[in-house]
Motif scaffolding. Structure first.
Motif, short mmCIF file in Angstrom:
data_model
loop_
_atom_site.label_atom_id
_atom_site.label_comp_id
_atom_site.label_asym_id
_atom_site.label_seq_id
_atom_site.Cartn_x
_atom_site.Cartn_y
_atom_site.Cartn_z
N GLY A 174 0.82 -1.20 0.00
CA GLY A 174 0.00 0.00 0.00
C GLY A 174 0.85 1.25 0.00
O GLY A 174 1.93 1.29 0.62
N SER A 175 0.41 2.26 -0.69
CA SER A 175 1.15 3.51 -0.78
C SER A 175 1.36 4.13 0.60
O SER A 175 0.43 4.28 1.38
CB SER A 175 0.38 4.49 -1.67
OG SER A 175 1.05 5.72 -1.76
N GLY A 176 2.61 4.46 0.90
CA GLY A 176 2.93 5.08 2.18
C GLY A 176 2.99 4.12 3.34
O GLY A 176 3.23 4.55 4.48
N LYS A 177 2.80 2.83 3.10
CA LYS A 177 2.84 1.83 4.16
C LYS A 177 4.19 1.12 4.14
O LYS A 177 4.98 1.26 3.20
CB LYS A 177 1.71 0.81 3.99
CG LYS A 177 0.34 1.42 3.76
CD LYS A 177 -0.11 2.30 4.90
CE LYS A 177 -1.49 2.87 4.64
NZ LYS A 177 -1.96 3.76 5.73
N THR A 178 4.48 0.35 5.19
CA THR A 178 5.80 -0.27 5.29
C THR A 178 5.77 -1.79 5.38
O THR A 178 6.77 -2.44 5.13
CB THR A 178 6.55 0.27 6.53
OG1 THR A 178 5.79 0.00 7.71
CG2 THR A 178 6.78 1.77 6.41
N GLU A 179 4.64 -2.37 5.76
CA GLU A 179 4.58 -3.82 5.96
C GLU A 179 3.80 -4.49 4.83
O GLU A 179 2.70 -4.06 4.48
CB GLU A 179 3.90 -4.14 7.30
CG GLU A 179 4.63 -3.61 8.52
CD GLU A 179 5.98 -4.26 8.71
OE1 GLU A 179 6.12 -5.46 8.36
OE2 GLU A 179 6.90 -3.58 9.21
N GLN A 180 4.39 -5.54 4.29
CA GLN A 180 3.73 -6.26 3.21
C GLN A 180 2.50 -7.03 3.70
O GLN A 180 2.48 -7.54 4.82
CB GLN A 180 4.69 -7.26 2.57
CG GLN A 180 5.83 -6.64 1.80
CD GLN A 180 6.65 -7.68 1.06
OE1 GLN A 180 6.20 -8.79 0.80
NE2 GLN A 180 7.88 -7.32 0.70
N GLY A 181 1.50 -7.11 2.85
CA GLY A 181 0.41 -8.03 3.09
C GLY A 181 0.82 -9.43 2.68
O GLY A 181 1.60 -9.60 1.74
N LYS A 182 0.29 -10.43 3.39
CA LYS A 182 0.65 -11.82 3.10
C LYS A 182 -0.59 -12.68 3.00
O LYS A 182 -1.49 -12.60 3.85
CB LYS A 182 1.58 -12.37 4.19
CG LYS A 182 2.92 -11.65 4.28
CD LYS A 182 3.84 -12.27 5.32
CE LYS A 182 5.18 -11.56 5.36
NZ LYS A 182 6.10 -12.17 6.36
N VAL A 183 -0.63 -13.51 1.96
CA VAL A 183 -1.73 -14.45 1.75
C VAL A 183 -1.15 -15.85 1.70
O VAL A 183 -0.22 -16.12 0.93
CB VAL A 183 -2.50 -14.14 0.46
CG1 VAL A 183 -3.57 -15.20 0.20
CG2 VAL A 183 -3.13 -12.76 0.52
N THR A 184 -1.71 -16.75 2.51
CA THR A 184 -1.28 -18.15 2.53
C THR A 184 -2.51 -19.02 2.30
O THR A 184 -3.47 -18.98 3.07
CB THR A 184 -0.63 -18.51 3.88
OG1 THR A 184 0.49 -17.65 4.11
CG2 THR A 184 -0.16 -19.96 3.88
N LEU A 185 -2.47 -19.80 1.23
CA LEU A 185 -3.60 -20.65 0.85
C LEU A 185 -3.11 -22.08 0.70
O LEU A 185 -2.17 -22.36 -0.05
CB LEU A 185 -4.20 -20.17 -0.48
CG LEU A 185 -4.59 -18.68 -0.56
CD1 LEU A 185 -5.01 -18.32 -1.97
CD2 LEU A 185 -5.69 -18.36 0.43
N ASP A 186 -3.77 -23.00 1.39
CA ASP A 186 -3.40 -24.42 1.34
C ASP A 186 -4.63 -25.24 0.97
O ASP A 186 -5.60 -25.28 1.73
CB ASP A 186 -2.84 -24.88 2.69
CG ASP A 186 -2.40 -26.33 2.66
OD1 ASP A 186 -1.98 -26.82 1.59
OD2 ASP A 186 -2.49 -26.99 3.72
N GLY A 187 -4.60 -25.86 -0.20
CA GLY A 187 -5.71 -26.70 -0.62
C GLY A 187 -6.95 -25.92 -1.00
O GLY A 187 -8.06 -26.46 -0.98
N THR A 188 -6.80 -24.66 -1.34
CA THR A 188 -7.92 -23.79 -1.73
C THR A 188 -8.00 -23.72 -3.25
O THR A 188 -7.07 -23.23 -3.91
CB THR A 188 -7.74 -22.38 -1.16
OG1 THR A 188 -7.57 -22.46 0.26
CG2 THR A 188 -8.94 -21.51 -1.48
N ALA A 189 -9.09 -24.18 -3.83
CA ALA A 189 -9.27 -24.13 -5.28
C ALA A 189 -9.63 -22.70 -5.69
O ALA A 189 -10.46 -22.06 -5.07
CB ALA A 189 -10.38 -25.08 -5.70
N ILE A 190 -8.97 -22.21 -6.76
CA ILE A 190 -9.22 -20.86 -7.24
C ILE A 190 -9.63 -20.91 -8.71
O ILE A 190 -8.95 -21.54 -9.53
CB ILE A 190 -7.98 -19.96 -7.09
CG1 ILE A 190 -7.62 -19.78 -5.60
CG2 ILE A 190 -8.20 -18.60 -7.74
CD1 ILE A 190 -6.39 -18.95 -5.37
N ASN A 191 -10.73 -20.24 -9.03
CA ASN A 191 -11.18 -20.09 -10.42
C ASN A 191 -11.42 -18.62 -10.68
O ASN A 191 -12.21 -17.98 -9.98
CB ASN A 191 -12.47 -20.88 -10.65
CG ASN A 191 -12.27 -22.38 -10.51
OD1 ASN A 191 -11.78 -23.03 -11.42
ND2 ASN A 191 -12.65 -22.91 -9.36
N VAL A 192 -10.73 -18.06 -11.70
CA VAL A 192 -10.94 -16.66 -12.06
C VAL A 192 -11.35 -16.57 -13.52
O VAL A 192 -10.85 -17.31 -14.37
CB VAL A 192 -9.69 -15.80 -11.79
CG1 VAL A 192 -9.35 -15.78 -10.31
CG2 VAL A 192 -8.50 -16.29 -12.60
#
Length: 325
Positions: A174-192
């Motif tokens: 995010g602009s002006g922020k310092t810490e990264q966002g983190k996403v952890t997905l295990d066994g999650t099916a994704i359809n886009v």
């Protein structure tokens, strides 16, 4: 907590959160966010078999945990609709020490930037076998999003996303922020689906063209399927990191894995990356894995398949990038 009062709870105007949340979305003027349920007193509250469905409209949202609180949703239904506008998120954890746990149940959102799950400013959302469905129509939206030190951790379940430049998972700072966002997905099916949709998006700009910021995504033991013109299995930019293990990226009409920019890294192990549709010429090729502009990809085991009739390729590294196998 599972009371008749909670089920009949009217939409709450969270005016105290207006200024605090304004910077997350880069708005020029203050926005008012309307939540069906807010827990902000630092307590732990559990809701089981409840339904949270605010009136359709801009910024009409489901459930928020903030102020160091913990919310547990057990087999609940969250449904939001921006009514042709934007900002109708399903659930969110905002602020350090704030947690929202989703156990089963469904989260369904409709509208531009109407995310299923959001974690910001150190908030954490955990999920087990949750079913997430978001539809941005002709615009963007995200199944799950983590920024500004927020984290989303899901096990099992599914994420279905439709929209233009929409994504199953988005992680950034995010602009002006310092810490990264983190996403952890295990066994999650994704359809886009949708033009230029992206299964896994590590790193992004805040709001359209501009300076991008980094995020981290770890995806294991699942399949990402991307359909629509130019849809990508995964994209890593702005110094971000993607960890992929025992997984499949399956792009029907676009690139499999795109890693771009100095500091951007993908570590891939025992995974299959597939592209099916051929391109139209030298300037429109379909690559299983493409690394550009000093990015780095490390691959151990697994496979890359490019089966388009023409102009489909396996791997490409250019402009100082590297792909190690």
């Amino acid at each position: 907590m599972n009371t008749a009062a909670s089920k009949r709870l009217a939409v709450l105007r969270a005016t105290a959160l207006t200024v605090a949340l304004m910077g997350v979305y880069g708005m020029a003027a203050a926005e008012t966010y309307m939540w069906t349920k807010v827990v902000s007193d630092g307590s732990t509250q559990t809701f089981s078999d409840d339904s949270f469905e605010p009136t359709a409209g801009k910024n009409q949202r489901g459930v928020l945990s903030t102020g160091g609180s913990t919310v547990i949703l057990n087999n609940d239904t969250v449904t939001t609709d921006a009514d042709g506008l934007w900002g109708a998120h399903g659930v969110e954890a905002y602020g350090n020490g704030s947690t929202l746990n989703v156990v089963g149940g469904t989260i369904t959102t409709t509208g531009q930037y109407s995310n299923g799950i959001q974690a910001e400013q150190g908030g954490v959302v955990n999920g087990q076998n949750a079913v997430i469905s978001v539809d941005g129509g002709s615009s963007y939206t995200f199944g799950v999003e983590a920024g500004d030190g927020g984290a989303v951790n899901l096990n099992g379940g599914s994420i279905d996303v439709n929209g233009v430049v929409a994504a199953g998972a988005r992680a950034y700072t995010g602009s002006g922020k310092t810490e990264q966002g983190k996403v952890t997905l295990d066994g999650t099916a994704i359809n886009v689906s949708g033009t230029s949709s992206i299964g896994l998006m590590a790193g992004d700009t805040d709001n359209g063209p501009g300076t991008g910021t980094a995020g981290e995504i770890t995806y294991t033991n699942g399949t990402v399927t991307a359909t629509g013109s130019g849809a990508l299995g995964a994209r890593v930019m702005y110094g971000s990191t993607l960890n992929l293990a025992n997984a499949t990226l399956d792009s029907q009409n676009g690139q499999g894995l795109v890693v771009d920019g100095s500091g951007s890294t993908a570590v891939v192990s025992n995974s299959a990356i597939k592209v099916h549709e051929g391109g139209t010429g030298n300037n429109d090729q379909r690559w299983g894995v493409i690394a550009t502009d000093h990015a780095a990809v490390t691959m151990t085991g697994g496979s890359v398949e490019a089966t388009g009739a023409a102009y489909s390729r396996g791997v490409l590294a250019k402009t100082g990038a590297s792909i190690s196998t």
